[in-house]
Each structure stands twice: as structure tokens, then as C-alpha cells.
Design a protein around this motif. Sequence first.
Motif, PDB file in Angstrom:
ATOM      1  N   ASP A 188       6.874  -1.575  -4.038  1.00  0.00           N
ATOM      2  CA  ASP A 188       7.800  -2.610  -4.508  1.00  0.00           C
ATOM      3  C   ASP A 188       7.580  -3.926  -3.776  1.00  0.00           C
ATOM      4  O   ASP A 188       7.684  -4.998  -4.368  1.00  0.00           O
ATOM      5  CB  ASP A 188       9.259  -2.157  -4.338  1.00  0.00           C
ATOM      6  N   GLU A 189       7.263  -3.821  -2.483  1.00  0.00           N
ATOM      7  CA  GLU A 189       7.026  -5.038  -1.702  1.00  0.00           C
ATOM      8  C   GLU A 189       5.829  -5.802  -2.281  1.00  0.00           C
ATOM      9  O   GLU A 189       5.913  -7.003  -2.534  1.00  0.00           O
ATOM     10  CB  GLU A 189       6.780  -4.686  -0.222  1.00  0.00           C
ATOM     11  N   PHE A 190       4.720  -5.091  -2.513  1.00  0.00           N
ATOM     12  CA  PHE A 190       3.529  -5.738  -3.078  1.00  0.00           C
ATOM     13  C   PHE A 190       3.816  -6.337  -4.456  1.00  0.00           C
ATOM     14  O   PHE A 190       3.224  -7.331  -4.841  1.00  0.00           O
ATOM     15  CB  PHE A 190       2.380  -4.726  -3.199  1.00  0.00           C
ATOM     16  N   MET A 191       4.713  -5.676  -5.212  1.00  0.00           N
ATOM     17  CA  MET A 191       4.962  -6.083  -6.597  1.00  0.00           C
ATOM     18  C   MET A 191       6.096  -7.107  -6.738  1.00  0.00           C
ATOM     19  O   MET A 191       6.371  -7.568  -7.843  1.00  0.00           O
ATOM     20  CB  MET A 191       5.242  -4.851  -7.461  1.00  0.00           C
ATOM     21  N   THR A 192       6.743  -7.443  -5.640  1.00  0.00           N
ATOM     22  CA  THR A 192       7.835  -8.409  -5.722  1.00  0.00           C
ATOM     23  C   THR A 192       7.290  -9.832  -5.907  1.00  0.00           C
ATOM     24  O   THR A 192       6.334 -10.223  -5.246  1.00  0.00           O
ATOM     25  CB  THR A 192       8.698  -8.346  -4.442  1.00  0.00           C
ATOM     26  N   VAL A 193       7.881 -10.579  -6.819  1.00  0.00           N
ATOM     27  CA  VAL A 193       7.519 -11.984  -7.024  1.00  0.00           C
ATOM     28  C   VAL A 193       8.081 -12.768  -5.852  1.00  0.00           C
ATOM     29  O   VAL A 193       9.290 -12.883  -5.689  1.00  0.00           O
ATOM     30  CB  VAL A 193       8.105 -12.502  -8.359  1.00  0.00           C
ATOM     31  N   ARG A 194       7.174 -13.248  -4.978  1.00  0.00           N
ATOM     32  CA  ARG A 194       7.613 -13.832  -3.716  1.00  0.00           C
ATOM     33  C   ARG A 194       6.524 -14.764  -3.199  1.00  0.00           C
ATOM     34  O   ARG A 194       5.368 -14.645  -3.612  1.00  0.00           O
ATOM     35  CB  ARG A 194       7.842 -12.706  -2.689  1.00  0.00           C
ATOM     36  N   PRO A 195       6.809 -15.649  -2.264  1.00  0.00           N
ATOM     37  CA  PRO A 195       5.754 -16.478  -1.674  1.00  0.00           C
ATOM     38  C   PRO A 195       4.814 -15.608  -0.842  1.00  0.00           C
ATOM     39  O   PRO A 195       5.235 -14.587  -0.304  1.00  0.00           O
ATOM     40  CB  PRO A 195       6.514 -17.452  -0.770  1.00  0.00           C
ATOM     41  N   LEU A 196       3.562 -16.009  -0.758  1.00  0.00           N
ATOM     42  CA  LEU A 196       2.617 -15.312   0.122  1.00  0.00           C
ATOM     43  C   LEU A 196       2.330 -16.214   1.329  1.00  0.00           C
ATOM     44  O   LEU A 196       2.592 -17.412   1.297  1.00  0.00           O
ATOM     45  CB  LEU A 196       1.311 -14.998  -0.618  1.00  0.00           C
ATOM     46  N   VAL A 197       1.794 -15.610   2.357  1.00  0.00           N
ATOM     47  CA  VAL A 197       1.477 -16.356   3.578  1.00  0.00           C
ATOM     48  C   VAL A 197      -0.002 -16.133   3.883  1.00  0.00           C
ATOM     49  O   VAL A 197      -0.438 -14.987   3.941  1.00  0.00           O
ATOM     50  CB  VAL A 197       2.313 -15.835   4.771  1.00  0.00           C
ATOM     51  N   TRP A 198      -0.746 -17.200   4.043  1.00  0.00           N
ATOM     52  CA  TRP A 198      -2.174 -17.044   4.310  1.00  0.00           C
ATOM     53  C   TRP A 198      -2.747 -18.307   4.944  1.00  0.00           C
ATOM     54  O   TRP A 198      -2.124 -19.361   4.948  1.00  0.00           O
ATOM     55  CB  TRP A 198      -2.930 -16.742   3.019  1.00  0.00           C
ATOM     56  N   GLY A 199      -3.963 -18.152   5.459  1.00  0.00           N
ATOM     57  CA  GLY A 199      -4.748 -19.314   5.867  1.00  0.00           C
ATOM     58  C   GLY A 199      -4.315 -19.911   7.189  1.00  0.00           C
ATOM     59  O   GLY A 199      -3.161 -19.834   7.596  1.00  0.00           O
ATOM     60  N   THR A 200      -5.270 -20.469   7.860  1.00  0.00           N
ATOM     61  CA  THR A 200      -4.968 -21.164   9.103  1.00  0.00           C
ATOM     62  C   THR A 200      -5.184 -22.651   8.886  1.00  0.00           C
ATOM     63  O   THR A 200      -4.412 -23.471   9.327  1.00  0.00           O
ATOM     64  CB  THR A 200      -5.890 -20.680  10.229  1.00  0.00           C
TER      65      THR A 200
END
Lengths: 395, 395
Positions: free
Chosen positions: A373-385
Motif C-alpha cells: 500500500d505504501e508503494f501504491m499510495t499517490v504521494r510525493p517521492l524523495v530523491w536526488g542530491t
Amino acid sequence: MADITGDVSQDINPWSVTGTIVDGKLQAINYNHLVETFGTRVITDDLQRFKHVTGHEPHVLMRRGLVFTHRDLDTILDRHEKGQPFYLYTGRGPSNVFDVPLVIMMTDDEKTLFGKKAYTMAEMRTFVRRHARDILAVGFDPKKTFLFSDFEFVGGAFYRNVVDVSRCITLNISKAVFGFNDSDSVGKAHFVSIQTSASFATTFPHIFGANTGETSKIPSLIPCAIDQDPYFRVGRDVAPRLGYAKPSILHAKFFPALQGPGSKMSASIDSSAIFMSDTQKQIEKKINKYAFSGGRETAEEQRQLGGNPDVDVAFQYLSFFTDDDDELKFIEEAYRKGEMLTGELKKKCILKLQDFIGASQTRRAFIDDAVLDEFMTVRPLVWGTKKADANGETK
Amino acid sequence: MADITGDVSQDINPWSVTGTIVDGKLQAINYNHLVETFGTRVITDDLQRFKHVTGHEPHVLMRRGLVFTHRDLDTILDRHEKGQPFYLYTGRGPSNVFDVPLVIMMTDDEKTLFGKKAYTMAEMRTFVRRHARDILAVGFDPKKTFLFSDFEFVGGAFYRNVVDVSRCITLNISKAVFGFNDSDSVGKAHFVSIQTSASFATTFPHIFGANTGETSKIPSLIPCAIDQDPYFRVGRDVAPRLGYAKPSILHAKFFPALQGPGSKMSASIDSSAIFMSDTQKQIEKKINKYAFSGGRETAEEQRQLGGNPDVDVAFQYLSFFTDDDDELKFIEEAYRKGEMLTGELKKKCILKLQDFIGASQTRRAFIDDAVLDEFMTVRPLVWGTKKADANGETK
């Protein structure tokens, strides 16, 4: 399904993959012919630059030639070099050497449109979630991975892109590229719009924000099996008409069946492939019993004449899971010279597969409903430096 | 667009409406021919039953023949009689004599697919909301009305129906019914799946609940202009394959243009029609100046020979807004006998239109963003006094 390769009988399209049949015998897929007719670019020349730009050895599957061609990989490497955003889009489970968002599409709608069986919604949901677990068992970071089912996610910005894309693709194009005829459904002819829309960053406002114009310029890199190329070829044609960045593509060959490249893997033929759900015992038995061997009839002959790793399925499998180039070279030469027997080679292959699949099964066991469910939730992602705008001005 | 009526030049389809052209002159639409080729049922015989079952006089537009044919209206009257659920589905603003849910679809996606101009999302949203206000100005109860834009609402149960429907419609069917060819987009060929899906109750779980099997059996009644019939004809064919109730349809003729039935109303030709935004002054001027008259050249001739209400546009408009049959009969006879002059007839028409449009404008002024948002919110509706399950067992 009509042939889209130009070959008289080799039939490669997103729904079926068959090599040429000569005198009633299935031949190995002619990848050179595919490269020629699809017009993709062989990856070999780009591996050095890949290493230079990313600071990583290219993935073992790229070095072994299973990932073998591409479209515009250089664009992605340019952007990576400049710290400009891009993302990965796939339906399989790629390893992610880039620190970028990954979107994984589960095409339950495609299965409904193209499948022979009519699934109930409950059955389809069970199927999607089981398959999603298999993919996530590869091991992804939930902070930068969004996995979605079309039935759950189509709507909003995604649907707006679907409409815009579907406006740009004529029936002529869809029929020519996918080999449909007028007896096929409007759903099939239209499906390319769904699959293609996810290659545009504006489909994911929860990841890339509202489209201020910058989002349109963020390209995707799509690792896929070569049979999926027609979808994204169409997507690449449509992109400039919508003011969107063209997606780049990495093409993989098909994993060879146990019986060798002239045979087909099938989910319904247990002896045709190793499955991610196979036990350690089953893996051992399948490799020993079914893996096509390039070895000789007897140990003596093998010692005397040597084996042929080029056609040996156990050797090929081993090559995909052996990251150390020197180690693989050593095995290849020992086998070719007859210093290594078939049993020994198979043993090495079995251990590698047991390791890989065992680890995947362990990870899979941790993917419960809450994790999924966590992976499938429509939500912001966090990435990159590094932060940079879509034009590449690093801030 | 190819002709779908069988007539050599009369061209009636959801995107253009043109009568036959004879010697370069546009003829009135031949509705009898339409009824024959479409295979719809003339409504006259059903009006008595309608009155008996509903306890209401049929709507004035049904009595005046503007709403003139149907498909399976009897099924809806049967259900109404038994207190079984059904709902209304439309893109226009019908009056609702039934105490049932009403869903109003704003096809912003259709406008994108079929329109010549490419609208931005912001422009399209403004357009949709302005048009929605026009429709809601008819006066609906927010407790039982759900108005939605496809761009906002496609997804979830709606999208699942779209996929199921699109699986059942071949390119052959879509091309034959709508006259598409292979140069048309996959979006156009597929759009019928969107329009059709809203005629199935399972598209609206927030209104009818999760589909336990009962929901599938709830039919819709679709009041629409006759040119929209092809969509729902396809929908009626698909319904049984999905286990859904066939929608029933009520067909309206086109409102005649000011210059009479052989001319076309156009939003870009101000003198061709009365608009809902016209001022009281504009209404007066347009009727007096442009409404095609069945009267004589002079008042004397009119008194002597009488006028012809059958071709008189002011009389026709008046008939659509005069609920009292006796009053209308009196006017018609007085005009025919020459007891009433054209100026007097036009005056009556002007007053009726000013009343109707004035009241609509007053209501429209109250439809602010908050009211509009209420109608467009995905929420349960409240309706009906009698409760019955979909099979008709009144509880």
C-alpha cells in the motif's frame, strides 16, 4: 497478430513473441533483424560513457548483452551529468543505479483488453497485488518508487494526457504498428495511449508537481523488453506534438528458456523456466534435468574436446548473475577447454540462482499489504542530491 | 464525416447536423427519415400511459413533439410503476418529473478529441464551469443531481466500465456507426466507450453503492437530441454482454433556428438563435427582426387570408413554452383565421421567452463557485420515497 518486423514469420509484438519457424522447427529470435527493422541503437559503444558518467560499472545485464539496444540513452546520460531531472518508467523490475524516481505501471486494463479470460475486479486486484510483490521483491526504495495499477490510477492528470495522446494517434498508425484490424476492439487500438502517457512526467503531478512548463521537459528512461518498443516508438513520435520530452528507451532481449533460445518460456509449462517462486530443490532439479547443455556426452569426451558455453543455457544464466567479469571469463575458458565438466558448471549456476531467488523470496516475504500500500499510495517521492531545473541550470 | 442516416446528403451525427441540400438550398431535417433509419419509436402512443403512471401531464416539449421518439421508455414506466430504481443521464438540462438521481456529463474530453482548437486545461475548465452554470440554471435539486466533467471524474469504477465497454466495441462498429476512417484518431474511435459508460449505474458507486449485482440491473433514461442516439444504440448492444440493464432513450428534435427549419443555429451567428445570455431587449429585437413569419405582407391581407402557424418560428417557440394546451389552440386558430396579427403573435412569443430566459438568468446568478462545487462533488445522493430492490420487490 500480423508481423511487425518485416520478417515473414518472426513475430515480435507486445502480446506474442515467436521466432521464425523453418521446416516446422522454431528458430532462435533473430535480434539483429529486430535491431534493423526497429531501428534501435546497439548499446556496446555507450557502455564506456555510462561508466564514466554514472561512476558505476554498467549493470551486469548490460555488460552481458541481455540489455542490448537503446534509443537516446545519451540524452539521459547528458542530463545525469548536468544534474537535470529524469525518471525511470517500467512494468518490470529494473535495478536503479540512478538516484531518480521510478514509476512502475501494472497494466490490469491491458490484461482485460487483450486477455482471453474475463477476470472479475476482485480476481484482477489479487493478480495485480501478487505480481506487484514479485516486482518489489527486486528491492526498491519506497521513498523514490511509485507502483500503480491502471484501474486504480487512471484519472486526473494521467487521463488528460491519455486524451491528448489519443488525439495524436490515428487508427492507421495503431493498426500499422501493432497489426490490429477492424475486428479488434477500440480498447485495443486505444491502449497505446494509456501505456504511452506514463512516459510523460506531467502524468505524475504528485511526483513532479503541477506542470509549470518545466515538468514537460523531464524525460523518462524506459527499460523494457524489446517487444514493448512499438508502444514507446509511438510515444516518441507524439511527444514533440504535445511539447513533451521524448522518452529514452533501454531494450532487453528475452531471457532464454531452459531448453535454449529456439524454445519458448511459458508460465504454464513448468519445465520451460525457473520461476521466482521455485524452491531451492526445484531450481537444482530444473537446471540439472532441463537446462540445455553445450557439454559432451561423457566426462571423458568433455575433458578431451571441451564444451560449448555459447549454446549452454546454464552458462548463459550464470553469466547474467555473475557480476565479476574475470570470474566469468575463467569459467567460460575452463568449460571451453574441458577443464570444467557440465555437472560443475550446472552446480555453479544452481548456486547463483538459489542465492538470487532465495534473497528475492526473503525480501518478498516482507512485502505485506502495508508495504505494498505504501508503494501504491499517490504521494510525493524523495530523491536526488543535486537540484536543477528542467533546462539544466544547476542551482 | 460520412453520412450515417442512409440519406444521400442529410448528415446527422453527434458532431454535425445538416439537412439535405437540394439545388444548393438547405432543406429542413427529415425527421421521419431519421426515425426510419435509426429505428426509434414515435412517442405519441406512450403519452397516455406516461400520464397515467407518473400522475403528471407529459412535459410540454413531449406534448408539442419536440421530444418525439424513444427507445424502451415503457421499461422505465414499468419500473416507475413498481417503485424500482432507475436514473436520468444527460448532457443537457432536462426537467425531472421523476424523483430519481440525475447525472449530467460534461464531455471536456470529447471537446478535446473532436474540436479543432487545442484548449489549455485552464481554458477548458473555465469553459466547462460556464457551461455547467447554464445547465444548472434550469433548476435542479443538488440532493439528487451529480454534474461531472470527464477530465475530473474518469477513473475508478468509471474507468473500469470504460475498459469493459471498449473491449466489446470493434473498430468496425465504431467506424460504421460514427463514420470514422483510419485517418481519425484512436481517441475518437474510443470515445464512445466513455460516453456509453455513464449509462450504466455501476459507474456511480457513490450514488448506487458498490455493485452487489443489484446495481447492474438499474437502467438509465437518457433524454438527448436525436443526433446522440448512435452512442447509446452502441451502449444498448454492449449492455447485455456486460450483464448490465439496457439504457432507455428519449429523443428530442433540434430547436428550430430563427430563420426557420431550413437554416442552422450557430453560436457564432448572433441572428440565428436566441441565447440564454440574451437581454430582454435583445430577445425582443431578434424575434421581431429575424423570426421567420407565417404571416401576410400587410395587416389587411392577414385579416383577410389568415397566417400560417405551421411555418411560423415565433409560433413554434411559443408552443414550446406554453404549457396550457387550450391557450395554445386559441392562439393557433386566431392566427390561422387572421384574427391575430404577426405583431401580436410575436409579442406573445417575446413575453414567454423573456419570462423563461429572465428566470433562468436569475437562477444562474445564484450558481456561484460554491454551488457549482456542491453539484460536482463526488457524494451520495438522496432521492425517492419508495424503496425497492433492483428486481422490483417493493419493500
